[in-house]
Design a protein around this motif. Structure first.
Motif, PDB file in Angstrom:
ATOM      1  N   ALA A  14     -20.892  -1.260   9.454  1.00  0.00           N
ATOM      2  CA  ALA A  14     -20.748  -0.166  10.017  1.00  0.00           C
ATOM      3  C   ALA A  14     -20.231  -0.991  11.540  1.00  0.00           C
ATOM      4  CB  ALA A  14     -21.905   0.574  10.206  1.00  0.00           C
ATOM      5  N   GLY A  15     -20.943  -1.701  12.570  1.00  0.00           N
ATOM      6  CA  GLY A  15     -20.016  -1.855  13.881  1.00  0.00           C
ATOM      7  C   GLY A  15     -18.935  -2.915  13.392  1.00  0.00           C
ATOM      8  N   LEU A  16     -18.075  -3.530  12.899  1.00  0.00           N
ATOM      9  CA  LEU A  16     -17.245  -3.890  12.459  1.00  0.00           C
ATOM     10  C   LEU A  16     -15.942  -3.432  12.197  1.00  0.00           C
ATOM     11  CD1 LEU A  16     -19.000  -7.131  10.194  1.00  0.00           C
ATOM     12  CD2 LEU A  16     -18.462  -7.028  13.342  1.00  0.00           C
ATOM     13  N   ASN A  17     -16.824  -1.839  11.577  1.00  0.00           N
ATOM     14  CA  ASN A  17     -15.739  -1.288  10.944  1.00  0.00           C
ATOM     15  C   ASN A  17     -15.205   0.008  11.819  1.00  0.00           C
ATOM     16  OD1 ASN A  17     -14.124  -3.214   8.377  1.00  0.00           O
ATOM     17  ND2 ASN A  17     -16.731  -2.662   8.786  1.00  0.00           N
ATOM     18  N   ALA A  18     -13.818   0.856  11.888  1.00  0.00           N
ATOM     19  CA  ALA A  18     -13.350   1.844  12.457  1.00  0.00           C
ATOM     20  C   ALA A  18     -13.866   3.007  11.129  1.00  0.00           C
ATOM     21  CB  ALA A  18     -12.347   2.174  12.987  1.00  0.00           C
ATOM     22  N   ASP A  19     -14.073   3.851  11.915  1.00  0.00           N
ATOM     23  CA  ASP A  19     -13.853   5.073  10.658  1.00  0.00           C
ATOM     24  C   ASP A  19     -12.911   5.731  10.375  1.00  0.00           C
ATOM     25  OD1 ASP A  19     -16.119   7.152   9.484  1.00  0.00           O
ATOM     26  OD2 ASP A  19     -16.501   8.076  11.175  1.00  0.00           O
ATOM     27  N   VAL A  20     -11.938   5.252  10.700  1.00  0.00           N
ATOM     28  CA  VAL A  20     -10.542   6.173   9.901  1.00  0.00           C
ATOM     29  C   VAL A  20     -10.877   5.471   8.620  1.00  0.00           C
ATOM     30  CG1 VAL A  20     -10.515   5.559  11.991  1.00  0.00           C
ATOM     31  CG2 VAL A  20      -9.623   3.989  11.176  1.00  0.00           C
ATOM     32  N   ASN A  21      -9.158   5.644   8.236  1.00  0.00           N
ATOM     33  CA  ASN A  21      -8.543   5.485   6.931  1.00  0.00           C
ATOM     34  C   ASN A  21      -7.581   4.534   7.312  1.00  0.00           C
ATOM     35  OD1 ASN A  21     -10.182   7.174   5.362  1.00  0.00           O
ATOM     36  ND2 ASN A  21      -8.337   8.410   4.404  1.00  0.00           N
ATOM     37  N   VAL A  42      -4.234   1.955   5.433  1.00  0.00           N
ATOM     38  CA  VAL A  42      -2.633   2.518   5.117  1.00  0.00           C
ATOM     39  C   VAL A  42      -2.947   2.174   3.996  1.00  0.00           C
ATOM     40  CG1 VAL A  42      -1.113   2.034   5.335  1.00  0.00           C
ATOM     41  CG2 VAL A  42      -1.487   1.809   7.552  1.00  0.00           C
ATOM     42  N   MET A  43      -2.936   2.621   2.773  1.00  0.00           N
ATOM     43  CA  MET A  43      -2.404   2.614   1.716  1.00  0.00           C
ATOM     44  C   MET A  43      -1.429   2.693   0.978  1.00  0.00           C
ATOM     45  SD  MET A  43      -5.896   5.710   1.347  1.00  0.00           S
ATOM     46  CE  MET A  43      -5.500   6.344   2.414  1.00  0.00           C
ATOM     47  N   ALA A  54      -6.085  -2.281   7.035  1.00  0.00           N
ATOM     48  CA  ALA A  54      -7.392  -1.594   7.443  1.00  0.00           C
ATOM     49  C   ALA A  54      -7.201  -2.800   8.982  1.00  0.00           C
ATOM     50  CB  ALA A  54      -8.793  -1.933   6.886  1.00  0.00           C
ATOM     51  N   GLY A  55      -7.471  -1.833   9.774  1.00  0.00           N
ATOM     52  CA  GLY A  55      -7.870  -2.632  11.425  1.00  0.00           C
ATOM     53  C   GLY A  55      -8.958  -2.513  11.707  1.00  0.00           C
ATOM     54  N   LYS A  56      -9.950  -3.821  12.074  1.00  0.00           N
ATOM     55  CA  LYS A  56     -11.480  -4.074  12.775  1.00  0.00           C
ATOM     56  C   LYS A  56     -11.910  -3.548  13.546  1.00  0.00           C
ATOM     57  CE  LYS A  56     -11.562  -8.091  10.031  1.00  0.00           C
ATOM     58  NZ  LYS A  56     -12.600  -9.022   9.745  1.00  0.00           N
ATOM     59  N   ILE A  57     -13.087  -3.336  13.328  1.00  0.00           N
ATOM     60  CA  ILE A  57     -12.912  -1.857  15.097  1.00  0.00           C
ATOM     61  C   ILE A  57     -12.396  -2.679  16.846  1.00  0.00           C
ATOM     62  CG2 ILE A  57     -15.097  -4.032  16.143  1.00  0.00           C
ATOM     63  CD1 ILE A  57     -14.944  -0.077  16.102  1.00  0.00           C
ATOM     64  N   GLN A  58     -11.870  -4.236  16.310  1.00  0.00           N
ATOM     65  CA  GLN A  58     -11.308  -4.269  17.723  1.00  0.00           C
ATOM     66  C   GLN A  58      -9.806  -4.467  17.998  1.00  0.00           C
ATOM     67  OE1 GLN A  58     -13.053  -6.528  15.185  1.00  0.00           O
ATOM     68  NE2 GLN A  58     -12.277  -8.429  15.250  1.00  0.00           N
ATOM     69  N   PHE A  59      -9.831  -4.112  16.595  1.00  0.00           N
ATOM     70  CA  PHE A  59      -7.452  -3.555  16.167  1.00  0.00           C
ATOM     71  C   PHE A  59      -7.026  -2.825  16.693  1.00  0.00           C
ATOM     72  CE2 PHE A  59      -4.291  -1.379  14.263  1.00  0.00           C
ATOM     73  CZ  PHE A  59      -3.628  -2.280  14.120  1.00  0.00           C
ATOM     74  N   ILE A  76      -8.168  -8.306  10.954  1.00  0.00           N
ATOM     75  CA  ILE A  76      -7.086  -6.728   9.485  1.00  0.00           C
ATOM     76  C   ILE A  76      -7.659  -7.160   8.518  1.00  0.00           C
ATOM     77  CG2 ILE A  76      -4.859  -6.696   8.256  1.00  0.00           C
ATOM     78  CD1 ILE A  76      -4.776  -5.899  10.751  1.00  0.00           C
ATOM     79  N   THR A  77      -8.008  -6.191   7.889  1.00  0.00           N
ATOM     80  CA  THR A  77      -9.013  -6.781   6.184  1.00  0.00           C
ATOM     81  C   THR A  77      -7.568  -6.086   5.534  1.00  0.00           C
ATOM     82  OG1 THR A  77     -10.710  -6.249   6.771  1.00  0.00           O
ATOM     83  CG2 THR A  77     -10.471  -5.632   4.922  1.00  0.00           C
ATOM     84  N   HIS A  78      -6.795  -7.141   5.010  1.00  0.00           N
ATOM     85  CA  HIS A  78      -6.681  -6.240   3.201  1.00  0.00           C
ATOM     86  C   HIS A  78      -7.760  -6.538   1.861  1.00  0.00           C
ATOM     87  CE1 HIS A  78      -3.136  -8.275   4.997  1.00  0.00           C
ATOM     88  NE2 HIS A  78      -2.458  -7.261   4.938  1.00  0.00           N
ATOM     89  N   SER A  79      -7.674  -5.046   1.201  1.00  0.00           N
ATOM     90  CA  SER A  79      -8.777  -4.988   0.101  1.00  0.00           C
ATOM     91  C   SER A  79      -7.171  -4.380  -0.949  1.00  0.00           C
ATOM     92  CB  SER A  79      -9.567  -3.970   0.060  1.00  0.00           C
ATOM     93  OG  SER A  79      -9.654  -2.882   0.465  1.00  0.00           O
ATOM     94  N   TYR A  80      -7.964  -4.972  -1.924  1.00  0.00           N
ATOM     95  CA  TYR A  80      -6.641  -4.576  -3.660  1.00  0.00           C
ATOM     96  C   TYR A  80      -7.655  -4.031  -4.169  1.00  0.00           C
ATOM     97  CZ  TYR A  80      -3.290  -7.759  -1.008  1.00  0.00           C
ATOM     98  OH  TYR A  80      -2.300  -7.394   0.257  1.00  0.00           O
ATOM     99  N   PHE A  81      -7.366  -2.936  -4.878  1.00  0.00           N
ATOM    100  CA  PHE A  81      -7.776  -2.110  -6.637  1.00  0.00           C
ATOM    101  C   PHE A  81      -7.099  -2.419  -7.338  1.00  0.00           C
ATOM    102  CE2 PHE A  81      -7.343   0.983  -9.903  1.00  0.00           C
ATOM    103  CZ  PHE A  81      -8.521   0.517 -10.386  1.00  0.00           C
ATOM    104  N   VAL A  82      -7.188  -3.675  -8.481  1.00  0.00           N
ATOM    105  CA  VAL A  82      -6.224  -4.212  -9.457  1.00  0.00           C
ATOM    106  C   VAL A  82      -6.212  -4.025 -10.735  1.00  0.00           C
ATOM    107  CG1 VAL A  82      -6.036  -6.423 -11.081  1.00  0.00           C
ATOM    108  CG2 VAL A  82      -6.089  -6.350  -8.241  1.00  0.00           C
ATOM    109  N   PHE A  83      -5.564  -2.858 -10.514  1.00  0.00           N
ATOM    110  CA  PHE A  83      -5.792  -1.527 -11.871  1.00  0.00           C
ATOM    111  C   PHE A  83      -5.854  -2.552 -13.953  1.00  0.00           C
ATOM    112  CE2 PHE A  83      -5.113   0.769 -15.712  1.00  0.00           C
ATOM    113  CZ  PHE A  83      -5.921   2.179 -15.690  1.00  0.00           C
ATOM    114  N   PRO A  84      -7.241  -2.042 -13.947  1.00  0.00           N
ATOM    115  CA  PRO A  84      -8.380  -1.553 -13.844  1.00  0.00           C
ATOM    116  C   PRO A  84      -9.357  -2.159 -13.052  1.00  0.00           C
ATOM    117  CG  PRO A  84      -8.713  -1.730 -16.642  1.00  0.00           C
ATOM    118  CD  PRO A  84      -6.843  -3.005 -15.630  1.00  0.00           C
ATOM    119  N   ASN A  85      -9.596  -2.541 -12.808  1.00  0.00           N
ATOM    120  CA  ASN A  85     -10.816  -3.250 -12.764  1.00  0.00           C
ATOM    121  C   ASN A  85     -11.391  -3.874 -12.033  1.00  0.00           C
ATOM    122  OD1 ASN A  85      -9.910  -5.475 -13.824  1.00  0.00           O
ATOM    123  ND2 ASN A  85     -11.780  -6.166 -15.074  1.00  0.00           N
TER     124      ASN A  85
END
Ligand code: FES
Ligand SMILES: [Fe+2]
Length: 394
Positions: free
Chosen positions: A245-252, A254-255, A266-271, A287-296
């Motif tokens: 939790a402490g490494l990340n901000a409580d925001v959405n 960019v999707m 996502a920008g980490k807490i120090q972004f 910066i964290t990149h994450s991907y949802f690759v459809f479907p699984n």
């Protein structure tokens, strides 16, 4: 949304997952990130009947119309890196044999011997081999699937070797993954947007990475409940209060939808906007990149490794997750080994929190008392994810 592990300080100089230049679209997403204290309050809500997670008929329809119709990732490509290698995987409930022939071409077959139906290869670790022999009576196949040997062949006077090769499956290799079609006799197209996904993941160097380790989780939850924590930032400050939790901000984040796949930046807490080091080895510190690759499939970057999770649904309330930690280069020192050992254990701790939430939901929803589940503004992609799933259903 991504949840990322902190990393020991000595890591960053030697383990860097950004050998290439980010795409313009990836850069646009980073530039669109506001400062955390200026992030807008997201208010888009959605809901679904609880039975989408618990109804066996619904699950059967998802398997028939999604998992058996489109190509699904089965492994990161780099798990089969060299020509002349193979491995078997039956986590989808279908025995699959993957080979990379001497020319580097990937092939997929049913891992079923044409004699009396034994699995030809047992176990799942990649091995180097020019051919495979069935353990039962030693019928032998080449990496191209051709039957090349029958012991005491004179006792099968009618056997036509040319017609008794391993049964092929549709296969694709793109975006750093090997994808297969699980329905016999049917083509399996890649989901729309996979070319854009390929550009993103190539930019992150996924294709050239190395496997640090792989483990499987056998979870008593519906596959969509395993996906959902990776589509929302809402839980990070709560479920992960004791870990990341402490490494990340409580925001959405960019999707951006890439066809049916989703990129979250996502920008980490120090972004701080404008201070990120674009196209630098240090980018994933902020910066964290994450991907949802459809479907699984879920992909999450960390400063010096990438986590890949392929979800393999087995029942309405059972999902196998193949977790693979990918690193940009092989480990060359004890210090590096120690670093990755600790990171591997920490990822297990974090993702077990996510997986555990899905198991708790499944247990509670299964009694049928709650009819509707709700998603708020910080869970914005979950509604569109369900829309996408439902578009495939009759
Ligand atoms: S079942 Fe494979 S050789 Fe007999
Ligand atoms: Fe999480």
């Amino acid at each position: 949304m991504a949840t990322v592990a902190d990393e020991p300080k000595e890591a960053a100089e030697r383990f860097v997952p950004l050998p290439r230049r980010l795409t313009d679209s990836q850069l646009d997403s980073i530039r669109a990130l506001p400062a955390h204290d200026r992030a807008p309050t997201p208010t888009t809500e959605a809901s679904r009947p609880a039975e989408v997670y618990t109804d066996p008929t619904r699950f059967a329809a998802e398997m028939a119309h999604i998992f058996r119709k489109v190509a699904v990732p089965i492994t990161p490509s780099c798990r089969l890196p060299e020509p002349g290698t193979l491995f078997a995987d039956d986590s989808f409930g279908v025995p699959v044999l993957l080979t990379r022939d001497r020319a580097g071409k990937v092939r997929a077959f049913y891992n079923i011997c044409l004699h009396r139906g034994s699995k030809v290869v047992d176990g799942c670790d990649p091995v180097k081999a020019g051919r495979v022999s069935c353990p039962y009576h030693a019928w032998t196949y080449g990496l191209d699937g051709q039957l090349v040997g029958i012991p005491r062949a004179e006792t099968f006077p009618s056997a036509d070797k040319a017609a008794l090769g391993l049964m092929p499956m549709p296969v694709h290799e793109t975006a750093g993954y090997i994808w297969v079609g699980l329905e016999k006799g049917r083509e399996a197209p890649l989901p729309p947007g996979t070319d854009r996904l390929d550009a993103d993941l190539c930019a992150l160097g996924l294709r050239e990475m190395h496997v640090y380790g792989q483990r499987h989780y056998d979870l008593a939850s519906n596959w969509k409940l395993v996906v959902e924590p990776f589509l929302e930032a809402y839980h990070v400050q709560r479920l992960h209060a004791k870990t990341v939790a402490g490494l990340n901000a409580d925001v959405n984040p960019v999707m951006v939808w890439l066809g049916e796949h989703l990129r979250q930046t996502a920008g980490k807490i120090q972004f701080v906007p404008g201070e990120e080091e674009l196209n630098s080895d240090r980018l994933h510190r902020t910066i964290t990149h994450s991907y949802f690759v459809f479907p699984n499939t879920i992909i999450v970057t960390s400063p010096y490794f990438i986590s890949s999770m392929i979800l393999m649904p087995r029942a309405v309330d059972r999902t196998i997750v193949q977790y693979t930690m990918l690193m940009p280069q092989p480990i060359r020192s004890e210090r590096g080994e120690d670093l990755f050992r600790r990171s591997y254990a920490f990822q297990d701790e974090i993702f077990s929190e996510d997986f555990g939430a899905g198991v708790m939901q499944q247990q509670a929803l299964s009694c049928g008392a709650l009819e509707t589940v709700r998603y708020g503004g910080m869970e914005a992609p979950i509604g569109p994810f369900h829309d996408l799933v439902e578009r495939y259903l009759p």
